[in-house]
Design an enzyme around this catalytic site. Structure first.
Site, PDB file in Angstrom:
ATOM      1  N   SER A 166     -22.333 -21.070  22.086  1.00 51.20           N
ATOM      2  CA  SER A 166     -21.619 -20.564  23.615  1.00 51.20           C
ATOM      3  C   SER A 166     -22.357 -21.076  24.625  1.00 51.20           C
ATOM      4  CB  SER A 166     -22.261 -18.979  23.510  1.00 51.20           C
ATOM      5  OG  SER A 166     -21.678 -18.219  22.544  1.00 51.20           O
TER       6      SER A 166
HETATM    7  N1  SAH Z   1     -24.205 -17.458  18.632  1.00 50.23           N
HETATM    8  C1  SAH Z   1     -23.756 -18.592  18.335  1.00 50.23           C
HETATM    9  C2  SAH Z   1     -22.263 -18.833  18.712  1.00 50.23           C
HETATM   10  C3  SAH Z   1     -21.616 -18.770  17.430  1.00 50.23           C
HETATM   11  S1  SAH Z   1     -19.630 -18.993  17.743  1.00 50.23           S
HETATM   12  C4  SAH Z   1     -24.715 -19.775  18.957  1.00 50.23           C
HETATM   13  O1  SAH Z   1     -25.537 -19.263  19.756  1.00 50.23           O
HETATM   14  O2  SAH Z   1     -24.373 -20.861  18.521  1.00 50.23           O
HETATM   15  C5  SAH Z   1     -19.236 -17.550  16.929  1.00 50.23           C
HETATM   16  C6  SAH Z   1     -19.565 -17.614  15.025  1.00 50.23           C
HETATM   17  O3  SAH Z   1     -19.036 -16.546  14.517  1.00 50.23           O
HETATM   18  C7  SAH Z   1     -19.065 -18.753  14.425  1.00 50.23           C
HETATM   19  O4  SAH Z   1     -20.291 -19.455  14.033  1.00 50.23           O
HETATM   20  C8  SAH Z   1     -18.237 -18.118  13.291  1.00 50.23           C
HETATM   21  O5  SAH Z   1     -18.052 -18.988  11.964  1.00 50.23           O
HETATM   22  C9  SAH Z   1     -18.865 -16.835  13.236  1.00 50.23           C
HETATM   23  N2  SAH Z   1     -17.920 -15.616  12.521  1.00 50.23           N
HETATM   24  C10 SAH Z   1     -16.708 -15.438  12.830  1.00 50.23           C
HETATM   25  N3  SAH Z   1     -16.373 -14.489  12.117  1.00 50.23           N
HETATM   26  C11 SAH Z   1     -17.396 -13.940  11.459  1.00 50.23           C
HETATM   27  C12 SAH Z   1     -17.707 -12.914  10.730  1.00 50.23           C
HETATM   28  N4  SAH Z   1     -16.750 -11.952  10.173  1.00 50.23           N
HETATM   29  N5  SAH Z   1     -19.125 -13.027   9.984  1.00 50.23           N
HETATM   30  C13 SAH Z   1     -20.023 -13.798  10.182  1.00 50.23           C
HETATM   31  N6  SAH Z   1     -19.631 -14.611  11.399  1.00 50.23           N
HETATM   32  C14 SAH Z   1     -18.661 -15.016  11.790  1.00 50.23           C
END
Ligand code: SAH
Length: 228
Positions: free
Chosen positions: A76
């Site tokens: 993000s």
């Molecule tokens: N917080 C992260 C940003 C992640 S982007 C950072 O600091 O880098 C969102 C993430 O959510 C992605 O990696 C995606 O694979 C994950 N995601 C999406 N749906 C999900 C689910 N049902 N359970 C776990 N992770 C999920």
């Protein structure tokens, strides 16, 4: 004869460059009122974002925008991490659940807010991303974050209830299991929508569930049982 170790010099110089860029970014986030509290400011100054992005993107680590981390997912933008940290009002010693580990950066920032007596459980659906995040956290000497692989749209029953829960991907609506797994007086933050979404703050007060919108945002989709 004076021997100069060119490798060490390069490492020291790039570390200084990252430190300067980090300070400049934090000053901007403070000036633009994304960072409001000293504790969030300190966390941003402490955690090196360059540790959480792929090698080829390290020079862009302090640009205030999302960056690719593989599997079509992104780390993000720092201002979004700041908005979410301020909205959650995290206290030392709290137990926190993050849905969507991604790179592990957001969890690393939150780990500083919860302190060494607090603990962050973070759940990621892609095993590869979870492994890289675990390594990124280890390289950053973070010891109070546990990465779990699974469908975070169902929460993480094993360690419930949580003081704070936050979702880092866009959900069609606030998943009910997350409300169930929240402690009384707990706070839950969910981007609601599909990609373009509203950041929704949910507070649990006894039987009462209060919600308010904190503004627009853009996130990759939450998939899974309670996802898209
Ligand atoms: N917080 C992260 C940003 C992640 S982007 C950072 O600091 O880098 C969102 C993430 O959510 C992605 O990696 C995606 O694979 C994950 N995601 C999406 N749906 C999900 C689910 N049902 N359970 C776990 N992770 C999920």
């Amino acid at each position: 004869m004076v021997e100069v170790n060119i490798y060490d010099n390069t490492v020291v110089r790039s570390e200084r460059m990252f430190n300067t860029s980090r300070e400049q970014l934090v000053n901007r986030l403070v000036k633009d009122s994304y960072i409001k509290s000293d504790i969030v400011k300190k966390a941003f100054l402490t955690i090196p974002r360059e540790n959480f992005v792929p090698e080829y993107l390290k020079l862009q680590a302090y640009v205030d925008r999302p960056l690719e981390i593989g599997k079509g997912q992104t780390i993000s933008a720092p201002h979004m991490v700041a908005i979410m940290c301020e909205a959650l009002d995290i206290q030392k010693g709290q137990k926190i659940l993050e849905i969507g580990t991604g790179s592990g950066y957001h969890a690393a920032i939150v780990s500083q807010l919860a302190g060494e007596k607090g603990h962050i459980y973070t759940i990621e659906r892609f095993e590869d991303l979870a492994k890289t995040a675990e390594q990124n956290l280890k390289n950053t000497d973070i010891t109070n974050v546990t990465v779990v692989v699974g469908d975070g749209s169902e929460g993480l029953k094993k360690y419930e209830p949580y003081d704070r829960i936050y979702v880092t991907c866009a959900a069609p609506s606030v998943p009910n299991p997350l409300i169930d797994q929240l402690k009384d007086h707990g706070k839950l933050l969910t981007p609601v929508g599909s990609m373009y979404c509203e950041l929704q703050l949910t507070e649990k007060k006894g039987q009462e569930i209060q919600s308010k919108d904190l503004g627009g945002c853009v996130f990759v989709p939450l998939v899974g049982k309670y996802g898209h």
